[in-house]
Motif scaffolding. Structure first.
Motif, PDB file in Angstrom:
ATOM      1  N   ASN A   1      -0.064  -9.050 -18.412  1.00 19.36           N
ATOM      2  CA  ASN A   1      -0.839  -7.855 -18.009  1.00 19.36           C
ATOM      3  C   ASN A   1      -2.343  -8.026 -18.209  1.00 19.36           C
ATOM      4  N   LYS A   2      -2.842  -9.278 -18.099  1.00 24.76           N
ATOM      5  CA  LYS A   2      -4.288  -9.465 -18.113  1.00 24.76           C
ATOM      6  C   LYS A   2      -4.914  -8.826 -16.883  1.00 24.76           C
ATOM      7  N   ILE A   3      -4.123  -8.774 -15.821  1.00 25.38           N
ATOM      8  CA  ILE A   3      -4.533  -8.067 -14.607  1.00 25.38           C
ATOM      9  C   ILE A   3      -3.504  -6.958 -14.366  1.00 25.38           C
ATOM     10  N   GLY A   4      -3.963  -5.729 -14.278  1.00 24.68           N
ATOM     11  CA  GLY A   4      -3.049  -4.610 -14.055  1.00 24.68           C
ATOM     12  C   GLY A   4      -2.410  -4.104 -15.338  1.00 24.68           C
ATOM     13  N   ASN A   5      -1.506  -3.153 -15.189  1.00 24.21           N
ATOM     14  CA  ASN A   5      -0.818  -2.517 -16.313  1.00 24.21           C
ATOM     15  C   ASN A   5       0.650  -2.936 -16.343  1.00 24.21           C
ATOM     16  N   PRO A   6       1.340  -2.734 -17.482  1.00 24.87           N
ATOM     17  CA  PRO A   6       2.756  -3.142 -17.577  1.00 24.87           C
ATOM     18  C   PRO A   6       3.658  -2.513 -16.523  1.00 24.87           C
ATOM     19  N   GLU A   7       3.344  -1.283 -16.108  1.00 28.76           N
ATOM     20  CA  GLU A   7       4.222  -0.595 -15.148  1.00 28.76           C
ATOM     21  C   GLU A   7       3.958  -1.009 -13.705  1.00 28.76           C
TER      22      GLU A   7
ATOM     23  N   ASN B   1       0.778   6.950  -6.696  1.00 32.39           N
ATOM     24  CA  ASN B   1      -0.300   7.934  -6.930  1.00 32.39           C
ATOM     25  C   ASN B   1       0.171   9.349  -6.625  1.00 32.39           C
ATOM     26  N   GLN B   2       1.048   9.445  -5.604  1.00 30.07           N
ATOM     27  CA  GLN B   2       1.539  10.757  -5.179  1.00 30.07           C
ATOM     28  C   GLN B   2       2.587  11.307  -6.143  1.00 30.07           C
ATOM     29  N   TYR B   3       3.452  10.405  -6.662  1.00 28.16           N
ATOM     30  CA  TYR B   3       4.525  10.812  -7.582  1.00 28.16           C
ATOM     31  C   TYR B   3       4.424   9.983  -8.879  1.00 28.16           C
ATOM     32  N   PRO B   4       3.420  10.274  -9.729  1.00 29.90           N
ATOM     33  CA  PRO B   4       3.198   9.433 -10.923  1.00 29.90           C
ATOM     34  C   PRO B   4       4.338   9.461 -11.935  1.00 29.90           C
ATOM     35  N   ASP B   5       5.166  10.497 -11.896  1.00 31.31           N
ATOM     36  CA  ASP B   5       6.263  10.603 -12.870  1.00 31.31           C
ATOM     37  C   ASP B   5       7.531   9.874 -12.419  1.00 31.31           C
ATOM     38  N   ASP B   6       7.584   9.477 -11.141  1.00 34.20           N
ATOM     39  CA  ASP B   6       8.764   8.800 -10.607  1.00 34.20           C
ATOM     40  C   ASP B   6       8.626   7.287 -10.824  1.00 34.20           C
ATOM     41  N   LYS B   7       9.469   6.740 -11.702  1.00 32.79           N
ATOM     42  CA  LYS B   7       9.391   5.314 -12.052  1.00 32.79           C
ATOM     43  C   LYS B   7       9.758   4.396 -10.885  1.00 32.79           C
ATOM     44  N   LYS B   8      10.352   4.975  -9.830  1.00 34.24           N
ATOM     45  CA  LYS B   8      10.762   4.176  -8.664  1.00 34.24           C
ATOM     46  C   LYS B   8       9.546   3.587  -7.942  1.00 34.24           C
TER      47      LYS B   8
ATOM     48  N   GLU C   1       0.829  -1.210   0.000  1.00 32.46           N
ATOM     49  CA  GLU C   1       0.000   0.000   0.000  1.00 32.46           C
ATOM     50  C   GLU C   1       0.863   1.261   0.000  1.00 32.46           C
ATOM     51  N   MET C   2       2.026   1.188   0.648  1.00 34.96           N
ATOM     52  CA  MET C   2       2.960   2.329   0.615  1.00 34.96           C
ATOM     53  C   MET C   2       3.392   2.627  -0.823  1.00 34.96           C
ATOM     54  N   LEU C   3       3.793   1.584  -1.556  1.00 38.38           N
ATOM     55  CA  LEU C   3       4.267   1.755  -2.932  1.00 38.38           C
ATOM     56  C   LEU C   3       3.149   2.241  -3.842  1.00 38.38           C
ATOM     57  N   THR C   4       1.937   1.719  -3.624  1.00 44.04           N
ATOM     58  CA  THR C   4       0.778   2.174  -4.404  1.00 44.04           C
ATOM     59  C   THR C   4       0.474   3.636  -4.103  1.00 44.04           C
TER      60      THR C   4
END
Length: 243
Positions: free
Chosen positions: A211-217, A159-166, A152-155
């Motif tokens: 990626n049938k569930i979720g997105n590639p990233e 959401n808070q930093y959508p541009d940070d790929k980390k 939940e922290m990573l999620t």
């Protein structure tokens, strides 16, 4: 400094195997060395100007400290301080993760104890350098809460930093390895019809990878939540082999 640092890594594991207690989950082989090298490579990419002694020392500590029992921690600290005299490590800046940790704990009415925070960060460190690992401990010691809070922290951070790929959203695939047979879990070959039937693990893994569930990233975690026995864990060891 490759050669002297390589000698220090090997010497660290040699001394650990001689001086620390004998536990079934302690690993001082090539897998452990590869994990240290991966961690050092990740740190080098983030901070290329940092001294390699510091990078290797931090990698050795990050990779190994989480798995040692509390009586072995002072012995391990003594070994690395002898091999890396005068090398001091400044603690990494985890303020963003700490804020997310406090936020998630508050949402779930959990107490953000320092020990709980340390375990969550240790799981995160392991996740970065290993493609498979185990969280072991007594019942009600906080194993499930630790990975759930981390996910939940990573999620929350994605959401808070959508541009940070980390940071990326986490999608867990939870299965109980003891609730079905080994054939149903991993897949099985029918001796009569000569047909292969995929197991639950293969189906979930394929759904996650395609990626049938979720997105590639997104991060997909395949979780085996249940008691460990010699049969399913040996098969899993083969599945997770670097080869």
């Amino acid at each position: 400094n490759a050669k002297p640092l390589a000698i220090k890594i090997v010497t660290t594991y040699k001394l650990c195997s001689e001086q620390l207690s004998s536990q079934s989950h302690y690993d001082y082989g090539m897998r452990a060395v590869i994990a240290v090298l991966r961690a050092a490579g990740n740190l080098k990419r983030v901070d290329s100007n940092q001294s390699e002694d510091i990078l290797v020392l931090r990698s050795i500590i990050d990779v190994n400290l989480p798995k040692f029992l509390s009586p072995d921690v002072p012995l391990f600290n003594g070994i690395v301080s002898d091999l890396f005299p005068g090398v001091t490590i400044s603690p990494p800046d985890l303020s963003i993760m700490k804020d997310a940790f406090n936020y998630v704990c508050n949402e779930h009415k959990l107490i953000p104890e320092n020990y709980f925070w340390e375990k969550v960060i240790q799981i995160y460190d392991m996740m970065i350098v290993r493609h498979g690992f185990m969280i072991v401990g007594l019942p009600f010691s906080g194993k499930t809460s630790s990975w759930k809070v981390l996910s939940e922290m990573l999620t929350h951070l994605s959401n808070q930093y959508p541009d940070d790929k980390k940071w990326s959203k986490v999608i867990p695939f939870i299965q109980n390895p003891k609730s079905i047979t080994m054939g149903q879990l991993y897949g099985q070959f029918d001796a009569v019809s000569h047909e292969w039937t995929d197991g639950v693990l293969a189906i979930n893994y394929r759904n996650a990878a395609s990626n049938k569930i979720g997105n590639p990233e997104d991060r997909k975690w395949i979780l085996f939540d249940g008691p460990v026995d010699a049969i399913w864990i040996e098969n899993m060891n083969t599945v997770l082999d670097d080869n």
